[in-house]
Design a protein around this motif. Structure first.
Motif: not given
Length: 335
Positions: A222-230
């Protein structure tokens, strides 16, 4: 007849999103019975719209691929959505205010009278509070260039300004994510062999490469989950009257997801990271650190350590039953 026409118009707008929906799902969205939905589908077919019946698992009804919708088909909810979106987009995209205003005026003229009344009822004014740290409005041309490359699955060459001098990167762009008033590009860097979450306001796009690439599986799916945890997504610490940092006994990915806007997260080890943030006062900053419910070490500056000691004293007094003297608390480790 008026109710039937309005319901058929809404049904047509639902089909316009391209999804395949069962009669039961359509009935729920329309607030009507399944029998009424099927009757409305027959009405649309009589008017020349190709409504396909899809059999088997995942079946239902959908708009035929060759079907052309009228120039504008809006129900009341869509009219409101369009009005709100076009009035707020200048806050996140630069160079688009005039075009957004013209687009809204054009849509209002083309809408049915009932939808137009709903669209004209909304005039939006925006204001920031102390905890909003959006990026400056993004250049619409950058979004257009990157978005086009994502759609075509073409490599992009960009200049990216991170913590130092701009660097030129060749990227496989996968998704654009807007989170907390900031735009991020989720891309794979084939030269470095890793995924990146990058602030779009720090990107300058080069001419199109026209070089295709194959889509990859995004971390976390999920791109959103990736951004939020980067933790290294390009955020910067905001200017506050008081600013400090501490090493938290939590993974960087966890802290990155819940850190307040205008803060930065630096990877230390697999289980620790340094959080830098600010607030209007040193006690306020200390309180923000405590919300993570994790051990704190290497706390800087001295004013932040003193604020934590002051909070420990106040909390200890509040925990003493009947005003008696209590024992030492867990906050003593910051002494």
């Amino acid at each position: 007849m008026a109710a039937t026409s309005a319901r058929a118009l809404k049904l047509l707008s639902i089909f316009g999103i391209g999804a395949t929906l069962t009669a039961e799902e359509l009935a729920t969205r329309l607030g009507a019975s399944v029998r009424t939905v099927r009757r409305d589908i027959d009405t649309l077919r009589e008017l020349g719209y190709e409504i396909e019946a899809v059999r088997g698992a995942g079946g239902g009804y959908r708009l035929g691929r060759a079907t052309r919708l009228p120039p504008v088909v809006f129900d009341e909810d869509q009219a409101v959505a369009a009005a709100v979106a076009l009035q707020t987009v200048p806050a996140v995209l630069s160079g688009i205010r005039e075009n957004a205003a013209r687009a809204l005026a054009t849509l209002r003229q083309a809408m049915p009278a009932r939808s137009r009344l709903h669209a004209e009822a909304f005039t939006i004014s925006s204001a920031r509070n102390y905890w909003e740290f959006p990026a400056p409005p993004i250049d619409a041309e950058v979004v257009r260039a990157v978005g086009g490359a994502i759609n075509r699955r073409h490599l992009v060459r960009v200049d990216y300004t991170g913590d130092g001098e701009p660097v030129t990167l060749r990227l496989e762009p996968h998704d654009l994510v807007v989170w907390a008033g900031r735009w991020y590009l989720v891309a794979f860097d084939p030269d470095a062999g890793r995924w990146r979450a990058m602030r779009v306001d720090r990107i300058t796009a080069h001419m199109p490469t026209h070089t295709p690439f194959g889509r990859r599986d995004i971390p976390h799916g999920d791109p959103v989950a990736f951004v939020m945890t980067a933790h290294d997504r390009g955020d910067a610490a905001a200017e506050w009257p008081c600013r400090g940092s501490a090493v938290l006994a939590l993974p960087a990915s966890t802290v990155a997801r819940f850190a307040p806007g205008g803060s930065t997260v630096e990877y230390a080890t697999e289980t620790t990271c340094r959080l830098t943030l600010g607030a209007w006062s040193w006690p306020g900053l200390a309180g923000l650190l405590l919300t993570f419910d994790a051990d704190l070490t290497d706390i800087e500056p001295a004013e932040l350590r003193q604020a934590l000691n002051s909070l420990r004293t106040r909390i200890s007094k509040g925990l003493r039953p009947g005003g008696g003297t209590g024992g030492r608390t867990g906050y003593d480790r910051w002494a």
